[in-house]
Design a protein around this motif. Structure first.
Motif, short mmCIF file in Angstrom:
data_model
loop_
_atom_site.label_atom_id
_atom_site.label_comp_id
_atom_site.label_asym_id
_atom_site.label_seq_id
_atom_site.Cartn_x
_atom_site.Cartn_y
_atom_site.Cartn_z
N ILE A 74 0.81 -1.21 0.00
CA ILE A 74 0.00 0.00 0.00
C ILE A 74 0.85 1.27 0.00
O ILE A 74 0.48 2.26 -0.62
N GLU A 75 1.98 1.23 0.67
CA GLU A 75 2.83 2.42 0.70
C GLU A 75 3.40 2.73 -0.69
O GLU A 75 3.43 3.89 -1.10
N ARG A 78 0.47 3.95 -2.93
CA ARG A 78 0.10 5.32 -2.55
C ARG A 78 1.10 6.32 -3.13
O ARG A 78 0.73 7.34 -3.71
N GLN A 82 0.42 9.32 -5.89
CA GLN A 82 0.76 10.71 -5.57
C GLN A 82 1.69 11.30 -6.63
O GLN A 82 1.51 12.44 -7.04
N VAL A 88 -3.95 11.51 -2.36
CA VAL A 88 -4.24 10.26 -1.64
C VAL A 88 -4.11 10.50 -0.15
O VAL A 88 -3.16 11.15 0.31
N GLU A 90 -3.52 9.65 3.89
CA GLU A 90 -2.51 8.87 4.59
C GLU A 90 -3.06 7.44 4.73
O GLU A 90 -4.26 7.21 4.68
N VAL A 91 -2.17 6.48 4.93
CA VAL A 91 -2.59 5.10 5.17
C VAL A 91 -3.31 5.05 6.51
O VAL A 91 -2.92 5.72 7.47
N ALA A 122 -5.93 3.31 2.05
CA ALA A 122 -5.71 4.72 1.75
C ALA A 122 -6.82 5.08 0.76
O ALA A 122 -7.33 4.22 0.04
#
Length: 158
Positions: A74-75, A78, A82, A88, A90-91, A122
């Motif tokens: 996910i990071e 994301r 971006q 987007v 924050e998680v 996110a």
């Protein structure tokens, strides 16, 4: 059965097309005829596409909510969105530990503490406000495990 296409209601077809292709989504087609325009776009790695246009739905633009994009990291996903211009969130993970609530209720900042699959999210929206969620799924249960599990147990927090 396989889900192939989800219709997303938009106000401006060209603006939506530019937004989604800027995210790196594949343009499958852009067809028009008698008061109809149909655009189909597919997210990277997906077997399901989205469609939007004019004359294809009576739904109000921006009313598609909770559309999930499953990602392994996910990071990284994301960050990629971006870099491509999407705003987007924050998680986050859900305070109740089961599944995210609608809107922003029960959102707890950061990854799920156990980094469990299905538990970190996110969010972002297209220019009309149609709402998307990234959901991290690093591993899935096997079909055999699901057959032996009571349906209500599938969603219970371990």
């Amino acid at each position: 059965m396989g889900l192939e296409v989800v219709v997303v209601p938009v106000t401006d077809v060209d603006r939506a097309k530019a937004f989604y292709t800027r995210l790196g989504w594949r343009l499958d087609g852009d067809t028009s005829g008698d008061e109809l325009r149909f655009v189909q776009i597919t997210p990277p790695g997906s077997r399901c596409s989205i469609a939007f246009g004019s004359g294809i739905t009576t739904a109000v633009p921006g009313t598609a909510q909770g559309l999930h994009l499953v990602v392994v990291d996910i990071e990284a996903a994301r960050a990629d969105l971006q870099e491509r211009g999407a705003e987007v969130s924050e998680v986050f993970h859900d305070g109740g530990g089961v599944f995210h609530h609608g809107g922003h209720r029960e959102r707890v900042p950061g990854l799920d503490p156990g980094r469990r699959s299905y538990a970190s999210f996110a969010s972002f929206a297209d220019p009309d406000g149609n709402g998307w969620l990234l959901q991290e799924v690093a591993s899935r249960p096997t079909a055999a495990a699901l057959q032996h599990e009571a349906p209500q147990e599938r969603w219970r927090t371990p």
